[in-house]
Motif scaffolding. Sequence first.
Motif, PDB file in Angstrom:
ATOM      1  N   TRP A 104       4.668  19.152 -13.228  1.00  0.00           N
ATOM      2  CA  TRP A 104       4.226  20.364 -12.537  1.00  0.00           C
ATOM      3  C   TRP A 104       4.925  20.518 -11.190  1.00  0.00           C
ATOM      4  O   TRP A 104       5.117  21.648 -10.721  1.00  0.00           O
ATOM      5  CB  TRP A 104       2.701  20.419 -12.394  1.00  0.00           C
ATOM      6  N   THR A 105       5.337  19.414 -10.541  1.00  0.00           N
ATOM      7  CA  THR A 105       6.010  19.533  -9.243  1.00  0.00           C
ATOM      8  C   THR A 105       7.396  20.148  -9.416  1.00  0.00           C
ATOM      9  O   THR A 105       7.811  20.966  -8.606  1.00  0.00           O
ATOM     10  CB  THR A 105       6.095  18.187  -8.497  1.00  0.00           C
ATOM     11  N   GLY A 106       8.097  19.759 -10.472  1.00  0.00           N
ATOM     12  CA  GLY A 106       9.396  20.376 -10.761  1.00  0.00           C
ATOM     13  C   GLY A 106       9.253  21.849 -11.106  1.00  0.00           C
ATOM     14  O   GLY A 106      10.094  22.666 -10.734  1.00  0.00           O
ATOM     15  N   ASN A 107       8.165  22.179 -11.800  1.00  0.00           N
ATOM     16  CA  ASN A 107       7.914  23.582 -12.129  1.00  0.00           C
ATOM     17  C   ASN A 107       7.719  24.411 -10.865  1.00  0.00           C
ATOM     18  O   ASN A 107       8.260  25.514 -10.743  1.00  0.00           O
ATOM     19  CB  ASN A 107       6.688  23.709 -13.041  1.00  0.00           C
ATOM     20  N   LEU A 108       6.954  23.883  -9.897  1.00  0.00           N
ATOM     21  CA  LEU A 108       6.728  24.620  -8.650  1.00  0.00           C
ATOM     22  C   LEU A 108       8.001  24.717  -7.814  1.00  0.00           C
ATOM     23  O   LEU A 108       8.210  25.729  -7.129  1.00  0.00           O
ATOM     24  CB  LEU A 108       5.621  23.975  -7.815  1.00  0.00           C
ATOM     25  N   LEU A 109       8.839  23.686  -7.848  1.00  0.00           N
ATOM     26  CA  LEU A 109      10.105  23.760  -7.116  1.00  0.00           C
ATOM     27  C   LEU A 109      10.984  24.877  -7.688  1.00  0.00           C
ATOM     28  O   LEU A 109      11.632  25.601  -6.941  1.00  0.00           O
ATOM     29  CB  LEU A 109      10.839  22.423  -7.172  1.00  0.00           C
ATOM     30  N   ALA A 110      10.987  25.011  -9.007  1.00  0.00           N
ATOM     31  CA  ALA A 110      11.800  26.043  -9.659  1.00  0.00           C
ATOM     32  C   ALA A 110      11.170  27.426  -9.563  1.00  0.00           C
ATOM     33  O   ALA A 110      11.878  28.433  -9.437  1.00  0.00           O
ATOM     34  CB  ALA A 110      12.024  25.676 -11.131  1.00  0.00           C
ATOM     35  N   HIS A 111       9.842  27.485  -9.642  1.00  0.00           N
ATOM     36  CA  HIS A 111       9.112  28.766  -9.663  1.00  0.00           C
ATOM     37  C   HIS A 111       7.887  28.657  -8.752  1.00  0.00           C
ATOM     38  O   HIS A 111       6.783  28.374  -9.223  1.00  0.00           O
ATOM     39  CB  HIS A 111       8.665  29.107 -11.088  1.00  0.00           C
TER      40      HIS A 111
END
Length: 168
Positions: A104-111
């Motif tokens: 989820w942290t990578g998802n927030l970094l991207a979006h």
Amino acid sequence: MAPPGVRGSGVRLVQKVSSTRGFARVAPHVVPALDRAVHRLSRGKVLLSARLLPGVVLTARGARSGLPRRTPLACMPEGRDDEGAAGSWLLVGSNFGRADHPAWTGNLLAHPEAEISWRGRDVPVTARLLSGAERDAAWAALLEFWPPYATYQARVDREIRVFRIVRR
């Protein structure tokens, strides 16, 4: 400062158990699945883990797929608006003290534009990864709020990601 809903010796026991390696192995498979099921069945009104720590269900687009991903997370509410509702929240990418950053942290970094379910309400939010002095201050507050985060950090070589999410 004990999290709401956890009192006295109960908070110490929960903190001790949640700091163990055994908990770190089992919890990522059990806690989110139970949270998602109960949250869905209660139409967003109940999040089991929120009985111990405040929690949200984060809906963020997948970093690669772009598909919505729902993740139950503990959070630390910050500030209040005129009606007493949380104005922002801290999310901690501790991954229960496991080696990798949670997806989820990578998802927030991207979006960074996402949505949370907070106390049965859907709230559009924007996420920002904290760094430097701002992260240090947030981390100190998080450790006071939930000391096991220090155990999680000591267990891993990576710096645990901390996000501030704010209402859009």
